[in-house]
Scaffold this motif. Structure first.
Motif, PDB file in Angstrom:
ATOM      1  N   VAL A 109      43.523  46.245  31.091  1.00  0.00           N
ATOM      2  CA  VAL A 109      44.563  45.244  31.337  1.00  0.00           C
ATOM      3  C   VAL A 109      45.450  45.762  32.463  1.00  0.00           C
ATOM      4  CG1 VAL A 109      46.512  43.959  30.363  1.00  0.00           C
ATOM      5  CG2 VAL A 109      44.528  44.500  28.916  1.00  0.00           C
ATOM      6  N   TRP A 110      45.297  45.148  33.643  1.00  0.00           N
ATOM      7  CA  TRP A 110      46.076  45.542  34.803  1.00  0.00           C
ATOM      8  C   TRP A 110      47.335  44.678  34.876  1.00  0.00           C
ATOM      9  CZ3 TRP A 110      40.653  44.556  35.674  1.00  0.00           C
ATOM     10  CH2 TRP A 110      39.886  45.684  35.987  1.00  0.00           C
ATOM     11  N   GLY A 111      48.505  45.309  34.911  1.00  0.00           N
ATOM     12  CA  GLY A 111      49.729  44.499  34.940  1.00  0.00           C
ATOM     13  C   GLY A 111      50.863  45.207  35.648  1.00  0.00           C
ATOM     14  N   PRO A 112      51.954  44.481  35.866  1.00  0.00           N
ATOM     15  CA  PRO A 112      53.087  45.023  36.609  1.00  0.00           C
ATOM     16  C   PRO A 112      53.733  46.207  35.900  1.00  0.00           C
ATOM     17  CG  PRO A 112      53.677  42.925  35.606  1.00  0.00           C
ATOM     18  CD  PRO A 112      52.203  43.094  35.404  1.00  0.00           C
ATOM     19  N   ALA A 113      54.030  47.255  36.644  1.00  0.00           N
ATOM     20  CA  ALA A 113      54.607  48.472  36.069  1.00  0.00           C
ATOM     21  C   ALA A 113      56.017  48.223  35.551  1.00  0.00           C
ATOM     22  CB  ALA A 113      54.631  49.581  37.121  1.00  0.00           C
ATOM     23  N   ARG A 114      56.747  47.309  36.230  1.00  0.00           N
ATOM     24  CA  ARG A 114      58.167  47.173  35.909  1.00  0.00           C
ATOM     25  C   ARG A 114      58.439  46.060  34.905  1.00  0.00           C
ATOM     26  NH1 ARG A 114      61.190  45.966  40.495  1.00  0.00           N
ATOM     27  NH2 ARG A 114      59.364  45.397  41.714  1.00  0.00           N
ATOM     28  N   GLU A 115      57.405  45.626  34.189  1.00  0.00           N
ATOM     29  CA  GLU A 115      57.624  44.608  33.160  1.00  0.00           C
ATOM     30  C   GLU A 115      56.913  45.013  31.877  1.00  0.00           C
ATOM     31  OE1 GLU A 115      56.914  40.612  34.585  1.00  0.00           O
ATOM     32  OE2 GLU A 115      58.592  40.846  35.963  1.00  0.00           O
ATOM     33  N   ARG A 116      57.369  44.418  30.770  1.00  0.00           N
ATOM     34  CA  ARG A 116      56.761  44.724  29.485  1.00  0.00           C
ATOM     35  C   ARG A 116      55.562  43.799  29.281  1.00  0.00           C
ATOM     36  NH1 ARG A 116      56.989  44.559  24.129  1.00  0.00           N
ATOM     37  NH2 ARG A 116      57.632  42.378  24.201  1.00  0.00           N
TER      38      ARG A 116
ATOM     39  N   VAL B 211      43.401  47.496  42.931  1.00  0.00           N
ATOM     40  CA  VAL B 211      42.530  47.367  41.763  1.00  0.00           C
ATOM     41  C   VAL B 211      41.125  47.134  42.293  1.00  0.00           C
ATOM     42  CG1 VAL B 211      41.977  45.957  39.748  1.00  0.00           C
ATOM     43  CG2 VAL B 211      44.373  46.350  40.374  1.00  0.00           C
ATOM     44  N   THR B 212      40.190  47.977  41.911  1.00  0.00           N
ATOM     45  CA  THR B 212      38.796  47.741  42.286  1.00  0.00           C
ATOM     46  C   THR B 212      38.024  47.369  41.029  1.00  0.00           C
ATOM     47  OG1 THR B 212      38.919  49.260  44.151  1.00  0.00           O
ATOM     48  CG2 THR B 212      36.727  48.727  43.334  1.00  0.00           C
ATOM     49  N   ILE B 213      37.369  46.215  41.084  1.00  0.00           N
ATOM     50  CA  ILE B 213      36.654  45.713  39.913  1.00  0.00           C
ATOM     51  C   ILE B 213      35.159  45.847  40.188  1.00  0.00           C
ATOM     52  CG2 ILE B 213      36.364  43.758  38.350  1.00  0.00           C
ATOM     53  CD1 ILE B 213      39.112  42.746  39.306  1.00  0.00           C
ATOM     54  N   GLU B 214      34.571  46.898  39.637  1.00  0.00           N
ATOM     55  CA  GLU B 214      33.164  47.205  39.914  1.00  0.00           C
ATOM     56  C   GLU B 214      32.266  46.037  39.537  1.00  0.00           C
ATOM     57  OE1 GLU B 214      32.276  49.470  41.779  1.00  0.00           O
ATOM     58  OE2 GLU B 214      34.142  50.645  41.768  1.00  0.00           O
ATOM     59  N   ALA B 215      32.535  45.430  38.373  1.00  0.00           N
ATOM     60  CA  ALA B 215      31.660  44.345  37.894  1.00  0.00           C
ATOM     61  C   ALA B 215      31.632  43.172  38.873  1.00  0.00           C
ATOM     62  CB  ALA B 215      32.120  43.861  36.520  1.00  0.00           C
ATOM     63  N   LEU B 216      32.717  42.976  39.596  1.00  0.00           N
ATOM     64  CA  LEU B 216      32.770  41.845  40.532  1.00  0.00           C
ATOM     65  C   LEU B 216      32.432  42.334  41.942  1.00  0.00           C
ATOM     66  CD1 LEU B 216      35.952  39.954  39.224  1.00  0.00           C
ATOM     67  CD2 LEU B 216      33.548  39.537  38.663  1.00  0.00           C
ATOM     68  N   ASP B 217      31.266  42.922  42.092  1.00  0.00           N
ATOM     69  CA  ASP B 217      30.791  43.411  43.395  1.00  0.00           C
ATOM     70  C   ASP B 217      31.798  44.344  44.047  1.00  0.00           C
ATOM     71  OD1 ASP B 217      28.700  41.619  42.940  1.00  0.00           O
ATOM     72  OD2 ASP B 217      29.610  40.045  44.153  1.00  0.00           O
ATOM     73  N   GLY B 218      32.550  45.083  43.246  1.00  0.00           N
ATOM     74  CA  GLY B 218      33.523  46.020  43.815  1.00  0.00           C
ATOM     75  C   GLY B 218      34.717  45.336  44.458  1.00  0.00           C
ATOM     76  N   LEU B 219      34.995  44.111  44.029  1.00  0.00           N
ATOM     77  CA  LEU B 219      36.153  43.374  44.564  1.00  0.00           C
ATOM     78  C   LEU B 219      37.408  44.255  44.515  1.00  0.00           C
ATOM     79  CD1 LEU B 219      37.592  40.649  45.426  1.00  0.00           C
ATOM     80  CD2 LEU B 219      37.947  40.263  42.973  1.00  0.00           C
ATOM     81  N   THR B 220      38.057  44.395  45.658  1.00  0.00           N
ATOM     82  CA  THR B 220      39.278  45.200  45.718  1.00  0.00           C
ATOM     83  C   THR B 220      40.471  44.290  45.960  1.00  0.00           C
ATOM     84  OG1 THR B 220      38.106  47.138  46.531  1.00  0.00           O
ATOM     85  CG2 THR B 220      40.465  47.059  46.939  1.00  0.00           C
TER      86      THR B 220
END
Ligand code: ZN
Ligand code: FE
Length: 256
Positions: free
Chosen positions: A74-81, A95-104
């Protein structure tokens, strides 16, 4: 090939689903779990990640239930809960998402709607949450007009062909307001008519492109003379700085 699909939620939210040809899917701002679970189960897909732009319940309400379906980052903002967040992000992170062809995806800080709101940009897409809408921008719940204008100024610099994916189907109401701000904007009038047709047919108005937003969204057009003049008329005084113009247009929309 990454496919982007809208999962409608609540009354007017979109949860964006980014999937590959193997049925692996990442969702953006799942405010509720059930429509996402149905969407991926019906298609025999597997959830491999969750992206979150800000802490509002209509964007995070389904995170915990969905994350429990597997080992889902779960990728989310550092400054929020953010419940269940596993990776805390601020501007400059990727964020690099390997499953999505390495989408960065590049992370951008876009405070204004909330104080720690982030947006994701990559693969020709801007995942904007409630910062920038088609034809509008988020309400200022936790930020100042100057903060929000700076955030939108950042987004305005992205390539014009960028596809805008935002969190709500607010486009038609936003453009109705935009017409009040810029009644003589021809591109806006055409878009207004087009969007009215789409909504009458029940079609989604997203994604938009930044080029379309630059030409028609009053919240990106604080340096246009017509916007400046009409903001000044509305406020009954001369709007001098870009922040003043933006602040007037934002509060005008709030009471529209
Ligand atoms: Zn929100
Ligand atoms: Fe929202």
């Amino acid at each position: 090939m990454i496919e982007v699909t809208a999962i409608p939620a609540f009354r007017d939210n979109y949860i964006w689903a980014l999937s590959n040809e193997h049925g692996e899917v990442v969702v953006v701002d799942p405010g509720e779990a059930q429509p996402v679970a149905e969407h991926i189960d019906q298609r025999g897909q597997r959830l491999v990640g969750i992206l979150v732009t800000h802490h509002h319940p209509d964007h995070v309400g389904g995170v915990t239930a969905l994350a429990s379906r597997g080992d889902v980052p779960v990728w989310g903002p550092a400054r929020e809960r953010v419940p269940g967040r596993t990776v805390a992000l601020t501007e400059g992170d990727q964020v690099t998402i390997e499953a999505l062809d390495g989408l960065t995806l590049d992370v951008l800080d876009v405070p204004g709607h909330t104080a720690g709101h982030i947006a994701f940009y990559g693969g020709g897409m801007l995942l904007a949450g409630d910062a920038l809408f088609a034809g509008g921008c988020g309400r200022l719940f936790e930020g100042t007009p100057a903060q929000m204008r700076a955030s939108l100024a950042k987004l305005r610099e992205l390539p014009p062909e960028t596809q805008l994916y935002c969190g709500h189907e607010y486009t038609q109401a936003n453009l109705t307001f935009a017409m009040a701000v810029e009644p003589d904007n021809e591109a806006l009038r055409e878009r207004y008519d087009r969007v009215a047709e789409w909504r009458a047919e029940g079609r989604y108005t997203l994604p938009s492109t930044l080029a379309t937003e630059l030409a028609t969204n009053p919240f990106l057009r604080w340096d246009q003379p017509a916007v400046q003049a009409n903001a000044a008329t509305h406020a009954g005084n001369a709007a001098s700085s870009p922040d003043d113009v933006f602040a007037i247009v934002r509060s005008w929309k709030d009471s529209f």
